[in-house]
Design an enzyme around this catalytic site. Sequence first.
Site, PDB file in Angstrom:
ATOM      1  N   SER A 135       0.798  -1.249   0.015  1.00  0.00           N
ATOM      2  CA  SER A 135      -0.101   0.049   0.029  1.00  0.00           C
ATOM      3  C   SER A 135       0.813   1.263  -0.098  1.00  0.00           C
ATOM      4  CB  SER A 135      -0.908   0.041   1.332  1.00  0.00           C
ATOM      5  OG  SER A 135      -1.695   1.392   1.277  1.00  0.00           O
ATOM      6  N   LYS A 161      -0.982  -1.228  -4.344  1.00  0.00           N
ATOM      7  CA  LYS A 161      -2.255  -0.263  -4.273  1.00  0.00           C
ATOM      8  C   LYS A 161      -1.821   1.071  -3.938  1.00  0.00           C
ATOM      9  CE  LYS A 161      -4.586  -0.073   0.146  1.00  0.00           C
ATOM     10  NZ  LYS A 161      -5.347  -0.776   1.261  1.00  0.00           N
ATOM     11  N   LYS A 163      -2.808   4.812  -2.407  1.00  0.00           N
ATOM     12  CA  LYS A 163      -4.006   5.887  -1.801  1.00  0.00           C
ATOM     13  C   LYS A 163      -4.352   7.018  -2.839  1.00  0.00           C
ATOM     14  CE  LYS A 163      -4.077   3.748   2.211  1.00  0.00           C
ATOM     15  NZ  LYS A 163      -5.315   3.202   2.679  1.00  0.00           N
ATOM     16  N   ASP A 188      -6.926   2.961  -3.288  1.00  0.00           N
ATOM     17  CA  ASP A 188      -7.834   2.893  -1.997  1.00  0.00           C
ATOM     18  C   ASP A 188      -8.184   4.276  -1.726  1.00  0.00           C
ATOM     19  OD1 ASP A 188      -8.812   2.448   0.394  1.00  0.00           O
ATOM     20  OD2 ASP A 188      -7.255   1.531   1.240  1.00  0.00           O
ATOM     21  N   GLU A 213     -10.837   0.355  -3.873  1.00  0.00           N
ATOM     22  CA  GLU A 213     -11.256  -0.109  -2.224  1.00  0.00           C
ATOM     23  C   GLU A 213     -11.880   1.299  -1.653  1.00  0.00           C
ATOM     24  OE1 GLU A 213      -7.745  -1.422  -0.303  1.00  0.00           O
ATOM     25  OE2 GLU A 213      -8.935  -1.278   1.560  1.00  0.00           O
ATOM     26  N   ASP A 238     -13.510  -2.057   2.839  1.00  0.00           N
ATOM     27  CA  ASP A 238     -12.596  -2.198   3.958  1.00  0.00           C
ATOM     28  C   ASP A 238     -13.556  -1.745   5.004  1.00  0.00           C
ATOM     29  OD1 ASP A 238     -10.689  -1.501   5.706  1.00  0.00           O
ATOM     30  OD2 ASP A 238      -9.399  -0.810   4.567  1.00  0.00           O
ATOM     31  N   LYS A 262      -9.623  -7.151   8.069  1.00  0.00           N
ATOM     32  CA  LYS A 262      -8.738  -6.808   9.112  1.00  0.00           C
ATOM     33  C   LYS A 262      -9.012  -7.461  10.506  1.00  0.00           C
ATOM     34  CE  LYS A 262      -7.551  -2.427   6.635  1.00  0.00           C
ATOM     35  NZ  LYS A 262      -7.702  -0.955   6.423  1.00  0.00           N
ATOM     36  N   GLY A 290      -3.936  -3.992   6.169  1.00  0.00           N
ATOM     37  CA  GLY A 290      -2.890  -3.557   6.825  1.00  0.00           C
ATOM     38  C   GLY A 290      -3.140  -2.511   7.805  1.00  0.00           C
TER      39      GLY A 290
HETATM   40  O1  OSB Z   1      -7.267   1.287   4.291  1.00  0.00           O
HETATM   41  O2  OSB Z   1      -5.910  -0.352   4.166  1.00  0.00           O
HETATM   42  C1  OSB Z   1      -6.103   1.080   4.518  1.00  0.00           C
HETATM   43  C2  OSB Z   1      -3.227   2.329   6.851  1.00  0.00           C
HETATM   44  C3  OSB Z   1      -3.820   2.858   7.869  1.00  0.00           C
HETATM   45  C4  OSB Z   1      -5.201   2.780   7.659  1.00  0.00           C
HETATM   46  C5  OSB Z   1      -5.979   2.158   6.841  1.00  0.00           C
HETATM   47  C6  OSB Z   1      -5.272   1.752   5.815  1.00  0.00           C
HETATM   48  C7  OSB Z   1      -3.758   1.639   5.782  1.00  0.00           C
HETATM   49  C8  OSB Z   1      -3.083   0.984   4.623  1.00  0.00           C
HETATM   50  C9  OSB Z   1      -1.753   0.444   5.084  1.00  0.00           C
HETATM   51  O3  OSB Z   1      -3.348   1.097   3.586  1.00  0.00           O
HETATM   52  C10 OSB Z   1      -1.650  -0.978   4.996  1.00  0.00           C
HETATM   53  C11 OSB Z   1      -0.187  -1.391   5.725  1.00  0.00           C
HETATM   54  O4  OSB Z   1      -0.198  -1.703   6.819  1.00  0.00           O
HETATM   55  O5  OSB Z   1       0.678  -1.473   4.923  1.00  0.00           O
HETATM   56 MG    MG Z   2      -8.218   0.451   3.006  1.00  0.00          MG
END
Ligand code: OSB
Ligand code: MG
Length: 368
Positions: A135, A161, A163, A188, A213, A238, A262, A290
């Site tokens: 991510s 992925k 953001k 995402d 996402e 999510d 999660k 994550g």
């Molecule tokens: O939406 O998946 C998410 C990190 C903090 C809060 C939400 C998300 C995330 C990540 C990081 O996408 C994923 C990781 O731990 O590598």
């Molecule tokens: Mg997410």
Amino acid sequence: MRVDSLRLREIHLKLVAPFETSFDRTTERRIILAEASMNGVSGWGECTAGESPFYSPEDTETCWHVLRNFVWPMLKGKEFQSAADVWGLLEQVRGHNMAKATVETAIWDAEAKLRNVPLWKLVGGERTEIPCGVSIGIKETLDELAAAVKKELDAGYQRIKIKIKPGRDLASVQRLRQDFPRIKLMVDANSAYRKEDWALLKQLDGFYLMMIEQPLGWDDLYGHVEVQKGLQTPICLDECIHSYEQAEAAIALGACKIINIKLGRVGGMLQTKRIHDLCQRKGIPVWCGGMLESGIGRAQNIAMSTLPNFSLPGDVTASKRYWHEDVISPEVTVTSQGTIRVPTGPGIGFEPRIDRIQSITARQEFLS
Ligand code: OSB
Ligand code: MG
């Protein structure tokens, strides 16, 4: 079995680099670790709540409060057969899934250690190697983004992925598709869009993304039904999926075609298994999300990712992507094929480094 005592610690860990999402920018984590002492062994769990209630309603403070003042009193002195019974003991507390999961996952680790089996086997996992994606947070420039993607592809990660948020979306995807036409790519949004942003979502439909996402509100199932109807690209939920019932509704209504599970968000290992099994029956693939976890949470994520319907690469990555020095030994590493080899030792299969943990502990409480 019973929990003889529970030690809560809040550790402070600086990220290797700031992580930016549509809702926050994180430079240092405040993570609660739970150490559940059971019959002479220690089980370890990690709280996945963020420092702010911007991802979900929970944060580090609410979790400390609920753990100390409600979860522990409900567990104290209680006899139970298996970690699978813990969720039921905490039923009176509504929501606060991340607080509950902190202790529930620690008890699963302890049970696996007491039975001398790896946690992943105890929960019914099958995979001995799990596929990994990354991510990537929002970057200042498109060049920086492209360079970050290249670095992760070179390291072997199987899917990327990124953001996104309004204004930081289409150009990023266009640039990545130009530089990397064939990679497994997804976005995402962490709930950054509204129904009115339909035109933008429709444009993203043209880039053969693996999935989009959580584009809409954190609790907006109905909105996602409408969006999924109009898109070829699968929607992955999510934030919306915080219970078995929400997962059932999302699938039945057609709000998504993929679910990110999660541990913290759904309340721990038992709920993860139930949602996993439901998705498997309904033909919905899942993957492990994550939450910028330290090694303890990472180890728990590896265990859950061995369940058979975790068939897509998850956001479970090497320790060194986030931490200069992790709190477990060995650290989590990723092969050049972008996989993690599942550990074979009892419990989570990684050793918590007590000295290191103590040295970064900001507060602790011993409950007995
Ligand atoms: O939406 O998946 C998410 C990190 C903090 C809060 C939400 C998300 C995330 C990540 C990081 O996408 C994923 C990781 O731990 O590598
Ligand atoms: Mg997410």
